[in-house]
Write a protein that holds these residues in place. Structure first.
Motif, mmCIF file in Angstrom:
data_model
loop_
_atom_site.group_PDB
_atom_site.id
_atom_site.type_symbol
_atom_site.label_atom_id
_atom_site.label_comp_id
_atom_site.label_asym_id
_atom_site.label_seq_id
_atom_site.Cartn_x
_atom_site.Cartn_y
_atom_site.Cartn_z
ATOM 1 N N GLY A 12 0.805 -1.222 0.000
ATOM 2 C CA GLY A 12 0.000 0.000 0.000
ATOM 3 C C GLY A 12 0.835 1.268 0.000
ATOM 4 N N LYS A 13 2.191 1.127 -0.143
ATOM 5 C CA LYS A 13 3.038 2.320 -0.221
ATOM 6 C C LYS A 13 2.953 2.898 -1.628
ATOM 7 N N VAL A 14 2.918 4.207 -1.683
ATOM 8 C CA VAL A 14 2.816 4.855 -2.984
ATOM 9 C C VAL A 14 4.211 5.065 -3.542
ATOM 10 N N ARG A 15 4.426 4.660 -4.793
ATOM 11 C CA ARG A 15 5.749 4.800 -5.385
ATOM 12 C C ARG A 15 5.793 5.876 -6.449
ATOM 13 N N LEU A 16 4.678 6.179 -7.044
ATOM 14 C CA LEU A 16 4.668 7.237 -8.058
ATOM 15 C C LEU A 16 3.219 7.679 -8.255
ATOM 16 N N THR A 17 3.051 8.986 -8.364
ATOM 17 C CA THR A 17 1.716 9.489 -8.708
ATOM 18 C C THR A 17 1.880 10.557 -9.765
ATOM 19 N N LYS A 18 1.071 10.480 -10.780
ATOM 20 C CA LYS A 18 1.129 11.531 -11.797
ATOM 21 C C LYS A 18 -0.304 11.887 -12.145
ATOM 22 N N TRP A 19 -0.644 13.145 -12.011
ATOM 23 C CA TRP A 19 -2.030 13.558 -12.201
ATOM 24 C C TRP A 19 -2.151 14.397 -13.452
ATOM 25 N N TYR A 20 -2.946 13.949 -14.379
ATOM 26 C CA TYR A 20 -3.136 14.716 -15.607
ATOM 27 C C TYR A 20 -4.383 15.592 -15.549
ATOM 28 N N SER A 21 -5.274 15.273 -14.615
ATOM 29 C CA SER A 21 -6.433 16.136 -14.390
ATOM 30 C C SER A 21 -6.220 16.834 -13.059
ATOM 31 N N PRO A 22 -6.802 18.000 -12.902
ATOM 32 C CA PRO A 22 -6.577 18.717 -11.645
ATOM 33 C C PRO A 22 -7.264 18.028 -10.451
ATOM 34 N N TYR A 23 -6.481 17.664 -9.479
ATOM 35 C CA TYR A 23 -7.004 17.138 -8.224
ATOM 36 C C TYR A 23 -6.329 17.906 -7.101
ATOM 37 N N THR A 24 -7.068 18.259 -6.081
ATOM 38 C CA THR A 24 -6.428 18.905 -4.946
ATOM 39 C C THR A 24 -5.718 17.844 -4.107
ATOM 40 N N GLN A 25 -4.852 18.339 -3.237
ATOM 41 C CA GLN A 25 -4.078 17.415 -2.412
ATOM 42 C C GLN A 25 -5.002 16.483 -1.618
ATOM 43 N N LYS A 26 -6.086 17.032 -1.139
ATOM 44 C CA LYS A 26 -7.029 16.253 -0.339
ATOM 45 C C LYS A 26 -7.646 15.132 -1.181
ATOM 46 N N GLU A 27 -8.079 15.516 -2.383
ATOM 47 C CA GLU A 27 -8.671 14.516 -3.271
ATOM 48 C C GLU A 27 -7.663 13.427 -3.608
ATOM 49 N N ARG A 28 -6.413 13.844 -3.787
ATOM 50 C CA ARG A 28 -5.393 12.872 -4.163
ATOM 51 C C ARG A 28 -5.255 11.797 -3.090
ATOM 52 N N THR A 29 -5.155 12.231 -1.841
ATOM 53 C CA THR A 29 -5.015 11.227 -0.777
ATOM 54 C C THR A 29 -6.247 10.342 -0.720
ATOM 55 N N LYS A 30 -7.397 10.943 -0.946
ATOM 56 C CA LYS A 30 -8.632 10.155 -0.882
ATOM 57 C C LYS A 30 -8.673 9.113 -2.003
ATOM 58 N N VAL A 31 -8.302 9.560 -3.199
ATOM 59 C CA VAL A 31 -8.280 8.648 -4.340
ATOM 60 C C VAL A 31 -7.346 7.483 -4.043
ATOM 61 N N LEU A 32 -6.159 7.818 -3.519
ATOM 62 C CA LEU A 32 -5.178 6.770 -3.249
ATOM 63 C C LEU A 32 -5.706 5.779 -2.228
ATOM 64 N N ARG A 33 -6.326 6.310 -1.192
ATOM 65 C CA ARG A 33 -6.828 5.428 -0.145
ATOM 66 C C ARG A 33 -7.901 4.501 -0.712
ATOM 67 N N GLU A 34 -8.829 5.102 -1.440
ATOM 68 C CA GLU A 34 -9.934 4.308 -1.981
ATOM 69 C C GLU A 34 -9.426 3.234 -2.930
ATOM 70 N N LEU A 35 -8.575 3.668 -3.867
ATOM 71 C CA LEU A 35 -8.171 2.732 -4.905
ATOM 72 C C LEU A 35 -7.274 1.644 -4.367
ATOM 73 N N SER A 36 -6.350 1.999 -3.441
ATOM 74 C CA SER A 36 -5.502 0.924 -2.951
ATOM 75 C C SER A 36 -6.352 -0.077 -2.177
ATOM 76 N N GLY A 37 -7.421 0.421 -1.526
ATOM 77 C CA GLY A 37 -8.335 -0.508 -0.850
ATOM 78 C C GLY A 37 -9.005 -1.450 -1.829
ATOM 79 N N VAL A 38 -9.396 -0.910 -2.967
ATOM 80 C CA VAL A 38 -10.125 -1.746 -3.939
ATOM 81 C C VAL A 38 -9.168 -2.698 -4.660
#
Lengths: 161, 981
Positions: A12-38
């Motif tokens: 569940g450690k993040v090794r790389l993130t690249k965002w091509y659409s605008p996401y705020t820092q808060k959304e980014r952490t949320k996305v990561l949490r949700e997706l790594s869970g799934v």
């Protein structure tokens, strides 16, 4: 288009993130949490596509790393799987049988390679050879500068300036 | 100076680089966050250094922490800009990377980088150019996009292919931010479509694919180019993108579809790449569904995917199938076995997809069978998927007001069965549907009551909190439609069983109230059975009766007495309109007196046919049971339970005194009408037998505001008064007159109670019902019109709406009449009450985003302006076109003029939408059939009206059409060139 690219380790450690659409820092952490869970909980023999908030996330596991790309509903899933594979092959060629540690210590290089491959969420360089050539050319530029910098005379020149 | 320099050297030597940081982070002993905050402190110091190397190293470390440990680095934005402007490539690269990781559109320092970007974009070092392009692709504001458009324009035709590719990708972002860039760059972008280089082609096709997905119409003129690529290209990446473009274009231009369908099928047959094959399949099934042979081929290919072992291909096969089903349901039926088998796949995604497909197969004829299979399957599957199945059955069956259900008896028993499935968590939905069906479908009520009884009587169900909502619906149904119950005594026992203490108070209150209804029903039936009522009571009630009470009876009688003529519209008006004059009420009441006797005759006949007869003992027993069960509740802490329980007990108190004597008296009594108890019972049962029907969501708005009622009055004073009283919190309205004191009430008092009691009951249930069933109500369609001025009571439009509602009701009563006469052997589909749905859909049509519109306007202008300027284009647009052209060369000012124009044109639009709407009722229709021709026409009116509302566009469009109809007719032909000739 590709909205973001994530590399997540099996732990569940993040090794790389690249965002091509605008996401705020808060959304980014949320996305990561949700997706790594799934994604991390999915078994090995299941399909590589996950529907998520009206988007699709295509993921593939290589060794201990999950490569995830989020795309629009009507994008071609198989094409994105190929892009992921493509990226992994380029990394492999660049680092010489790439492993997670390579990416941990050279996180910036993983970004540079990704930038050569994708721009604005679109694939722009389908040729592995070209990407490799471009990256090494840029590395040479940097190395040359470094050598010049670290030469003794240069340091002395700077100290006595 | 010397000191500063030496310290910078020290820093250089002993500064931790990124590798040290990562190593340290992996080996740290002091805890990750402590280590990181220490590292951040270091970075903060280092970043201020004058030495570019130290600084860039610090930024490098910081961007690592920001991107992977999510630490804020916006504070370092200025330092990032400094590093970006370094002359050394190594530093520049770090700076650019940090910028593209951390900057966003609102970063203030973006204003500072315009010149830096411009310098790098024009640099001779192609890698520097590429860095700047990457950065721009990530962060481009309107200002940046505008200022750098000339540089992008130059790069779009540079000989360095590697840079050109990136510039093409960046163009997409620039267009999105600054649509006017299209006028400058679009032509060069199109030229790249002819590039022999596959990489360039791939990039540019990708850009067009993205552009076309937002607004395909504008790119129709480029169809010949895309067609050429489709035929010539051997590159799968390119072909997939081109197919996507055609999937968007084909529905707009039938001639185009005819041309490309064959090459696409050819690719589908020939290719070995699954991704390309699937893209062909998807294109065909989504956009070429009217080409029978192509679809057949696609379905064959889908079948190949379905039987593949690879779960990815299987999933995609199911996806493809679900697209085909929309138009060709045979495709699913052909692959039925595979789909059903996939229901038990290991992969939840595949299961879900096949469930969707199975539900897509459902039709009137097979819904029973499929639901049976699925419910059985859900018993075996895991809780999550079980609820997924139940949810999809519920939503499919209730779609379009239970469109596919013919046999409602079966459906309500299925609902009952579903509630008993152990994993069932769909209580809310089942509750809604039980009540909704009860209200909408008259014929199903006997079965519904039976199902409700079965649920209520099972003490085990009370222990499952997920079922409480269902039980509440069951209790309500059994009370509301108690006349269909086979055994009301049993029902009463179920409603009052001790385990109801497990229910939450709000649901318990429903139980008690239903018990009340059952009790009143039993008493009333008993009295009727004894034949005490020789004539109807309304005559006796005349002195105290109010218009309201009368009104309540009328709809009731008209609904219950099915042999009566269908109610007139006037009656319905009363239901909605409290301002109805008393006179009309009385007039109608006269009519009704005649019917009343019939109704009673019927009910008593109905009663006597029931199996259980009401004996004196049973009634007394019943009353005792109720008293026993409810007595403890008078001490309840919940106001709702307390209130309801007291209502029932007081009612019993009132009738009990006189009950024995009147029961003994039997038919011999002449004065039986004078016995108060009878009147009370009669009144109560009248009150309860009023029917609650579904109500249009906008019904409230149709009620005209009574004079003298100020809805927005400030009620602050009330709060101080209420504060002293200390009303216990309750979300439902209850009124606090203590019934305990009401033993020897006067008739008028009594009456007032009778009157208000059902009204609170009705309103609270109604509001509850409305809250849950918002889905089934009409969204208030003409909201903006209604909000401004309520139509007067007798407005003709309003009446029209109402008439539609009543027409439904008329149909309903007529129908139920018919079905009452014929015993339903053949089981015709019962009537389902529907409300007039109006044309809600067309009004709430989505309007394209303003930016996109601007963009597509610009694209149209460039494409059509450069390729085919129709000579007969209207002067208006021609003029603006010329202006634009002139401006384009200056390319300094943004679209200020454009904005002004828009502002002007929007104002009148805001002023008179109402008048237009009422006058041009046709324009909605106009919009709906948006044929390709129409779109072409639209295309010709270029960018000018980008931001305008679409409704406005049509109105203006119409006006223009009228003004120079001749012109448009002529202009239509040259605008549509046969793209593929």
């Amino acid at each position: 288009m590709i909205h973001f690219v994530l590399l997540i380790s099996r732990q569940g450690k993040v090794r790389l993130t690249k965002w091509y659409s605008p996401y705020t820092q808060k959304e980014r952490t949320k996305v990561l949490r949700e997706l790594s869970g799934v994604i991390l909980t999915r078994g090995p023999k299941l399909c590589n596509f996950v529907e998520w908030r009206g988007y699709k996330v295509v993921y593939k596991r290589y060794a201990s790393l999950y490569f995830c790309m989020c795309i629009d509903q009507e994008d071609n899933e198989l094409e994105v799987l190929e892009i992921i594979h493509h990226y992994v092959e380029i990394l492999d060629r660049y680092f010489g049988s790439v492993c997670e540690l390579d990416l941990i210590f050279n996180f910036h290089k993983a970004y540079y390679i990704l930038d050569e491959l994708l721009i604005a969420g679109e694939l722009q360089e389908p040729s592995k050879k070209t990407v490799a050539r471009l990256i090494s050319a840029q590395d040479q530029l940097v190395e040359a500068a470094k050598e010049q910098r670290s030469s003794i005379s240069n340091i002395i020149a700077q100290a006595t300036k | 100076m010397a000191g500063g320099t030496s310290s910078s050297i020290m820093e250089t030597f002993f500064q931790r680089n990124l590798e040290d940081l990562i190593k340290g982070l992996r080996l740290q002993l002091i805890g990750e966050s402590a280590f990181i905050s220490k590292a951040l402190d270091e970075i903060r110091r280092e970043v201020k250094s004058t030495d570019p190397h130290t600084k860039s190293n610090a930024i490098h470390k910081l961007s690592y922490l920001a991107s992977l440990h999510f630490h804020d680095m916006s504070w370092a934005a200025f330092h990032v800009v400094e590093v970006m402007s370094s002359s050394r490539f190594a530093h520049k690269r770090i700076g650019y990377q940090a910028a593209s990781l951390s900057f966003h559109d609102d970063t203030p320092v973006l204003l500072l980088i315009t010149n830096q970007l411009r310098k790098d974009l024009t640099s001779t070092n192609e890698f520097e150019v590429s860095l700047a392009l990457e950065c721009l692709s990530r962060i481009s504001t309107t200002d940046l996009a505008r200022d750098l458009t000339p540089e992008i324009f130059t790069l779009l035709s540079t000989t360095k292919l590697f840079v050109r590719r990136k510039a093409i990708g960046v163009a997409l972002r620039v267009f999105a931010k600054y649509p006017d860039a299209v006028r400058v760059c679009f032509k060069r972008l199109v030229e790249n479509l002819e590039s022999p280089d596959q990489q360039i082609l791939s990039a540019v096709v990708g850009v067009f694919c993205e552009l076309a997905s937002n607004d395909p119409g504008s790119y129709l003129p480029l169809a010949p180019e895309f067609y050429r690529i489709l035929i010539d290209s051997k590159n799968n990446w390119v072909l997939i993108k081109v197919l996507k473009i055609f999937a968007k274009l084909a529905p707009l231009e039938p001639r185009l579809a005819k041309r490309v369908v064959e090459p696409i099928c050819e690719h589908m047959r020939r290719t070995g790449a699954k991704s390309l094959m699937f893209e062909c399949v998807r294109t065909v099934v989504s956009s070429f569904s009217e080409y029978e042979s192509a679809v057949k081929l696609a379905v064959v290919k889908i079948r190949e995917l379905l039987v593949d072992d690879d779960p990815n291909l299987k999933y995609l096969g199911l996806r493809g199938l679900s697209i085909v089903t929309l138009k060709h349901s045979w495709a699913v039926l052909e692959n039925k076995e595979v789909v059903i088998k996939s229901l038990s796949d290991a992969d939840p995604n595949i299961k879900l997809e096949s469930l969707r497909l199975v539900m897509a197969m459902v039709s009137e004829s097979n819904v029973v069978e499929i639901s049976r299979v699925l419910v059985n399957y859900s018993l075996k599957s895991d809780p999550e998927f079980c609820n997924e199945i139940l949810g999809s059955i519920l939503s499919t069956c209730s779609r379009n007001v239970y469109e596919i259900i013919v046999d409602f008896d079966w459906y309500v028993s299925l609902l009952g069965e579903m509630s008993r499935i152990p994993h069932c968590q769909k209580g809310d939905e089942i509750e809604n549907q039980l009540i909704d069906i009860g209200m909408r479908v008259n014929d199903v009520r006997p079965e519904l009551v039976q199902v409700a009884r079965d649920l209520l009587i099972d003490p085990a169900l009370l222990g499952n909190p997920f079922l409480h909502r269902i039980l509440s619906a069951a209790a309500w149904v059994s009370g509301e439609y108690v006349e269909f119950s086979r055994n009301p005594f049993e029902l009463m026992e179920a409603l009052l069983q001790p385990r109801t203490s497990l229910l939450p108070p709000s649901i318990r209150a429903v139980y008690i109230h239903s018990a009340f209804k059952v009790l009143v029903f039993c008493l009333h039936s008993f009295i009727l059975q004894k034949g005490h009522f020789t004539s109807s009571c309304p005559d006796n009630l005349v002195p105290g009766i109010s218009a309201l009470a009368l009104k309540r009876e009328m709809p009731e009688s008209s609904d219950l007495i099915t042999c009566e003529a269908p109610p007139t519209h006037g009656e319905q008006d009363e239901g909605f309109n409290p301002r109805v004059s008393n006179q009309s009420c009385e007039d109608l009441s006269v009519e009704h007196d005649g019917d009343r006797t019939i109704s009673h005759g019927q009910t008593s006949m109905h009663d006597s046919s029931e199996k259980n007869s009401f004996t004196y003992e049973s009634i007394v027993n019943l009353i005792n049971v109720v008293e026993l069960a409810l007595d403890p509740l008078t001490g309840s802490h919940d106001v709702e339970v307390l209130e309801r329980a007291r209502n029932v007990l007081c009612f019993i108190e009132l009738i009990k005194a006189e009950l024995p004597e009147c029961l003994v008296q039997k038919e011999t009594s002449v004065d039986s009408e004078d016995v108060k108890a009878f009147k009370i019972i009669e009144l109560m049962s009248d009150a309860f037998s009023e029917e609650l029907g579904p109500v249009s969501v906008s019904a409230q708005e149709r009620v005209p505001l009574p004079e003298g009622l100020i809805l927005k009055e400030n009620l602050d004073d009330l709060e101080t008064i209420c504060g002293e009283v200390q009303v216990p919190p309750s979300n439902l309205f209850s009124f606090g007159s203590p019934y305990g004191e009401e033993k020897g009430v006067f008739f008028s008092d009594l009456h007032s109670k009778e009157e208000s009691e059902p009204s609170t009951e009705a309103t609270s249930l109604l509001t509850e019902h409305r809250k849950r069933h918002g889905l089934y109500y009409l969204p208030s369609e003409k909201n903006e019109i209604l909000a401004n001025d309520y139509p007067p009571a007798n407005d003709s439009k309003w009446k029209n709406n109402l008439n539609n509602d009543t027409e439904d009701l008329v149909k309903l009563t007529a129908q139920s009449l018919v079905s009452n006469k014929k015993p339903n052997h053949a089981k015709p589909r019962p009537v389902v009450v529907k409300l007039d749905d109006g044309d809600v859909g067309s009004i709430s049509a989505k309007r394209p985003e303003a930016k996109d519109d601007l963009l597509s306007g610009a694209v149209r202008e460039v494409l059509l302006g450069s390729d085919v300027i129709p000579t007969s284009q209207s002067n208006e647009s021609n003029k603006s076109f010329g202006k634009r052209k002139g401006k384009e060369k200056l390319n300094m000012e943004p679209s200020t003029e454009l904005k002004e124009n828009l502002g002007d044109s929007e104002k009148p639009d805001l002023e008179k939408p109402r008048s237009r709407r009422s006058k041009h009722r046709t324009h909605g229709k106009d919009r709906r059939h948006k044929s390709p021709e129409n779109i072409n026409e639209e295309r010709e009116e270029n960018g000018l009206r980008g931001k305008q509302k679409s409704s406005h566009r049509h109105a203006r469009h119409k006006a223009r059409q009228r003004a120079d109809a001749l012109l448009t007719v002529v202009s239509q032909t040259p605008v549509i060139p046969d793209f593929l000739l």
